[in-house]
Design an enzyme around this catalytic site. Structure first.
Site, PDB file in Angstrom:
ATOM      1  N   SER A 197       0.797  -1.219   0.000  1.00  0.00           N
ATOM      2  CA  SER A 197       0.000   0.000   0.000  1.00  0.00           C
ATOM      3  C   SER A 197       0.832   1.271   0.000  1.00  0.00           C
ATOM      4  CB  SER A 197      -0.944   0.009   1.212  1.00  0.00           C
ATOM      5  OG  SER A 197      -1.774  -1.127   1.212  1.00  0.00           O
ATOM      6  N   HIS A 256       0.879   4.693   4.435  1.00  0.00           N
ATOM      7  CA  HIS A 256       0.135   5.315   3.343  1.00  0.00           C
ATOM      8  C   HIS A 256       0.558   6.762   3.139  1.00  0.00           C
ATOM      9  CE1 HIS A 256      -3.460   2.280   3.428  1.00  0.00           C
ATOM     10  NE2 HIS A 256      -2.282   1.695   3.344  1.00  0.00           N
TER      11      HIS A 256
END
Length: 294
Positions: A199, A245
């Site tokens: 991610s 992230h």
């Protein structure tokens, strides 16, 4: 009416570039006579040629390296613009299958700071010298929905971005973003937190794609909407590493900007120099956190 013959509104429109139909142009390839826009023009001994003719060498062998068509960021135009994206997806899928077969691999390769709970031991973690976890954790997935969502995002974002940047620059954005996400998770998360997944790197591709779309003057609303939805999930679920992230997103924005806005005269220096500066920030975060935990 005093309108001259040949000056009707229809006749005033120029043809669109054969690769970018929305861009009108009055220039044609000197070999195949297809219309080409400034981005697709490759200087020839006489006039300009299109990327296809330069790549084919006009039937007389490959074109000289200096005359080969380049992407917007200066990378080489390749026959398969999604090759690295396919390889990255393949590696992630192979790792997922291996983890399903040997569950201990997830514990051995995930990102963890220090003094983690079982199945780790007290000597396992980045702070104990296992820095490889900052990289290997980018390829670890345990749940089918996790790898499925990440690989769909990688295919959707990675393919076009690889084609626009070129392979080397695309790979630089991917891994620099992934490492930035790992480093921020290592710095801010609790030492026993187990972090894994692609991610961080994919959020980097989000950032670089947004910068590229703005550079090309495309509508940014679709990518912004998708990014906002992902950020809502990021901060709405306690099991998601927001540090990875955000770290990946910021690194993707920075490196992506350098890739598409670097001046032509110093393009490689600016692009890879920016990547080096982001990696330097990654090293600083790792050093600071390691000092705190040892």
């Amino acid at each position: 009416m005093n309108q001259e013959a040949g000056s009707t509104p229809e006749a005033q429109h120029l043809p669109g570039c054969y690769r970018h139909p929305d861009r009108e142009t009055g220039i044609r390839c000197t070999r195949c006579e297809r219309p080409i826009c400034p981005e697709c023009m490759v200087s020839a001994s006489v006039g300009f040629q299109c990327p296809s003719c330069v790549r084919d060498g006009g039937g007389s062998g490959p074109a000289p390296a200096a005359a080969r068509p380049r992407t917007l960021a200066g990378g080489s135009v390749t026959a398969d613009p999604r090759l690295l994206t396919k390889i990255l997806i393949g590696i992630n899928l192979a790792m997922f299958i291996a983890i399903q077969t040997h569950a201990s691999l997830a514990a051995d390769l995930s990102l963890v700071g220090a003094y983690p709970p079982p199945p780790f031991t007290a000597s396992e973690g980045v702070a104990d010298g296992q820095y490889y976890r900052l990289v290997t954790s980018l390829f670890v997935h345990q749940q089918i929905w996790h790898i499925g969502f990440n690989m769909l995002s990688l295919w959707w974002l990675g393919g076009p971005l690889e084609a626009a940047l070129g392979r080397a620059r695309y790979l630089a954005v991917y891994f620099v973003s992934g490492l930035a996400g790992s480093a921020l998770a290592y710095l801010l998360a609790t030492p026993v937190t187990q972090t894994f997944g692609a991610s961080g790197a994919i959020f980097g591709l989000f950032g670089a794609t947004a910068v590229l779309m703005r550079r090309l003057e495309y509508d940014l609303r679709p990518i912004i909407a998708l990014l906002v939805i992902n950020l809502i999930f990021t901060f709405g679920w306690s099991s998601i590493s927001w540090q990875a992230h955000i770290g990946g997103l910021v690194a993707g924005l920075i490196t992506g900007y350098a890739m598409v806005h670097a001046p032509r005269q110093r393009r490689a220096l600016v692009q890879y120099g920016t990547c080096a500066l982001v990696l330097l920030a990654v090293v600083v975060m790792i050093v600071i956190r390691t000092a705190q935990l040892t």
